[in-house]
Design a protein around this motif. Structure first.
Motif, PDB file in Angstrom:
ATOM      1  N   ASN A   1     -50.507   2.023  18.092  1.00 61.38           N
ATOM      2  CA  ASN A   1     -51.403   2.645  19.073  1.00 61.38           C
ATOM      3  C   ASN A   1     -52.441   3.522  18.384  1.00 61.38           C
ATOM      4  O   ASN A   1     -52.908   4.509  18.934  1.00 61.38           O
ATOM      5  CB  ASN A   1     -50.605   3.461  20.097  1.00 61.38           C
ATOM      6  CG  ASN A   1     -49.835   4.621  19.460  1.00 61.38           C
ATOM      7  OD1 ASN A   1     -49.813   4.770  18.237  1.00 61.38           O
ATOM      8  ND2 ASN A   1     -49.206   5.436  20.274  1.00 61.38           N
ATOM      9  N   MET A   2     -52.792   3.141  17.156  1.00 60.32           N
ATOM     10  CA  MET A   2     -53.793   3.885  16.395  1.00 60.32           C
ATOM     11  C   MET A   2     -55.109   3.110  16.372  1.00 60.32           C
ATOM     12  O   MET A   2     -55.510   2.522  17.370  1.00 60.32           O
ATOM     13  CB  MET A   2     -53.264   4.165  14.984  1.00 60.32           C
ATOM     14  CG  MET A   2     -52.096   5.147  14.976  1.00 60.32           C
ATOM     15  SD  MET A   2     -51.274   5.372  13.369  1.00 60.32           S
ATOM     16  CE  MET A   2     -52.639   5.796  12.293  1.00 60.32           C
ATOM     17  N   GLY A   3     -55.770   3.080  15.234  1.00 58.27           N
ATOM     18  CA  GLY A   3     -57.072   2.424  15.132  1.00 58.27           C
ATOM     19  C   GLY A   3     -57.030   0.942  15.418  1.00 58.27           C
ATOM     20  O   GLY A   3     -58.020   0.357  15.876  1.00 58.27           O
ATOM     21  N   ASP A   4     -55.865   0.308  15.163  1.00 65.80           N
ATOM     22  CA  ASP A   4     -55.738  -1.115  15.451  1.00 65.80           C
ATOM     23  C   ASP A   4     -55.921  -1.408  16.927  1.00 65.80           C
ATOM     24  O   ASP A   4     -56.545  -2.394  17.314  1.00 65.80           O
ATOM     25  CB  ASP A   4     -54.373  -1.619  14.986  1.00 65.80           C
ATOM     26  CG  ASP A   4     -53.218  -0.807  15.568  1.00 65.80           C
ATOM     27  OD1 ASP A   4     -53.347   0.423  15.636  1.00 65.80           O
ATOM     28  OD2 ASP A   4     -52.208  -1.413  15.962  1.00 65.80           O
ATOM     29  N   LEU A   5     -55.397  -0.525  17.790  1.00 69.74           N
ATOM     30  CA  LEU A   5     -55.518  -0.703  19.234  1.00 69.74           C
ATOM     31  C   LEU A   5     -56.970  -0.581  19.674  1.00 69.74           C
ATOM     32  O   LEU A   5     -57.473  -1.412  20.436  1.00 69.74           O
ATOM     33  CB  LEU A   5     -54.655   0.338  19.951  1.00 69.74           C
ATOM     34  CG  LEU A   5     -54.732   0.340  21.476  1.00 69.74           C
ATOM     35  CD1 LEU A   5     -54.194  -0.968  22.046  1.00 69.74           C
ATOM     36  CD2 LEU A   5     -53.949   1.520  22.053  1.00 69.74           C
ATOM     37  N   GLN A   6     -57.661   0.433  19.178  1.00 69.02           N
ATOM     38  CA  GLN A   6     -59.069   0.613  19.545  1.00 69.02           C
ATOM     39  C   GLN A   6     -59.909  -0.558  19.050  1.00 69.02           C
ATOM     40  O   GLN A   6     -60.838  -1.011  19.733  1.00 69.02           O
ATOM     41  CB  GLN A   6     -59.586   1.930  18.947  1.00 69.02           C
ATOM     42  CG  GLN A   6     -58.918   3.173  19.525  1.00 69.02           C
ATOM     43  CD  GLN A   6     -58.506   4.163  18.466  1.00 69.02           C
ATOM     44  OE1 GLN A   6     -59.038   4.168  17.356  1.00 69.02           O
ATOM     45  NE2 GLN A   6     -57.533   5.004  18.784  1.00 69.02           N
ATOM     46  N   HIS A   7     -59.577  -1.062  17.862  1.00 67.28           N
ATOM     47  CA  HIS A   7     -60.318  -2.179  17.292  1.00 67.28           C
ATOM     48  C   HIS A   7     -60.165  -3.433  18.150  1.00 67.28           C
ATOM     49  O   HIS A   7     -61.141  -4.138  18.420  1.00 67.28           O
ATOM     50  CB  HIS A   7     -59.828  -2.457  15.871  1.00 67.28           C
ATOM     51  CG  HIS A   7     -60.530  -3.572  15.187  1.00 67.28           C
ATOM     52  ND1 HIS A   7     -59.987  -4.830  15.072  1.00 67.28           N
ATOM     53  CD2 HIS A   7     -61.760  -3.644  14.611  1.00 67.28           C
ATOM     54  CE1 HIS A   7     -60.838  -5.626  14.450  1.00 67.28           C
ATOM     55  NE2 HIS A   7     -61.909  -4.929  14.150  1.00 67.28           N
TER      56      HIS A   7
END
Length: 226
Positions: A116-122
């Motif tokens: 749920n970090m930058g991977d999710l936003q990406h």
């Protein structure tokens, strides 16, 4: 020798191949009778198929026919072309397989990536860009990285220190754990997200977890023809 193909009609003169769509997999009878399962699609398709089959006893080997943008699982195992594999099976030649572990996250599964970090936003931004000339290919993912770079640069250190954030990426197994980043999952990981409605990225899919506490643990492995 029985083969099941998911999401694409596949024919081979020397083989018996049953063709179905992913949505039909739940109701497909006698799954234990198939020797091989062809998965036509990307990493998200593989994840969803494994999720369904996790509850079904089967010994089938997986043949990957990658059509997604990244196809991480296929690249990790350097899978041959589908035609090459089918010809080997038809000629009764031995095929090599590699085991690939998969993991549970509450009622979901994933094979290499969760967080749920930058991977999710990406993933969110990449899917927003999925239209027009950006619909196919990796351009949308590259643009998402460029657009989000300032946010990632500022927020990543804080996310790595947060107990509510996590990112698992098992191809980076040389890093066991660094803050809230995990390169391996060898035992149960419990994370309190302090929120009963959460978006989580799993192998490129975005899923909703309706619990505030998540449990991540190894579930098993699949055999991939390589």
């Amino acid at each position: 020798m029985r083969i099941l193909s998911i999401n694409k009609v596949v024919h081979h003169d020397g083989l018996s191949i049953t063709n179905i769509q992913e949505s039909e997999l739940v109701s497909q009878p006698n799954m234990d009778e198939f020797d091989y399962i062809i998965i036509n699609g990307g990493d998200g398709t593989i994840r969803r198929v494994v999720k369904i089959l996790h509850t079904v006893e089967h010994q089938a080997k997986f043949i990957l026919s990658p059509t997604g943008s990244f196809n991480v699982v296929a690249k990790l195992h350097r899978v041959p072309k589908l035609e090459t594999i089918l010809n080997m099976i038809a000629q009764d030649n031995a095929v090599q397989t590699q085991e690939h572990a998969y993991y549970g996250l509450n009622d979901e599964v994933f094979l290499f990536s969760a967080g749920n970090m930058g991977d999710l936003q990406h993933i969110f931004l990449s899917e927003t860009l999925r239209f027009g000339i950006l619909k196919h290919g990796i351009a949308k993912y590259i643009l998402a990285v460029i657009f989000l770079f300032p946010v990632h640069l500022i927020m990543t250190p804080f996310m790595l220190l947060s107990k509510r954030k996590f990112f698992i990426f098992t191809p980076a197994s040389f890093i066991s754990k660094f803050g809230s980043f995990y390169g391996t999952v060898t035992e149960e990981i419990k994370i309190d997200l302090d929120n009963g409605y959460n978006h989580i990225e799993l192998d490129g899919d975005v899923v909703t977890i309706a619990e505030s506490t998540i449990l991540i643990k190894p579930l098993g492995s699949i055999e991939i023809v390589s």
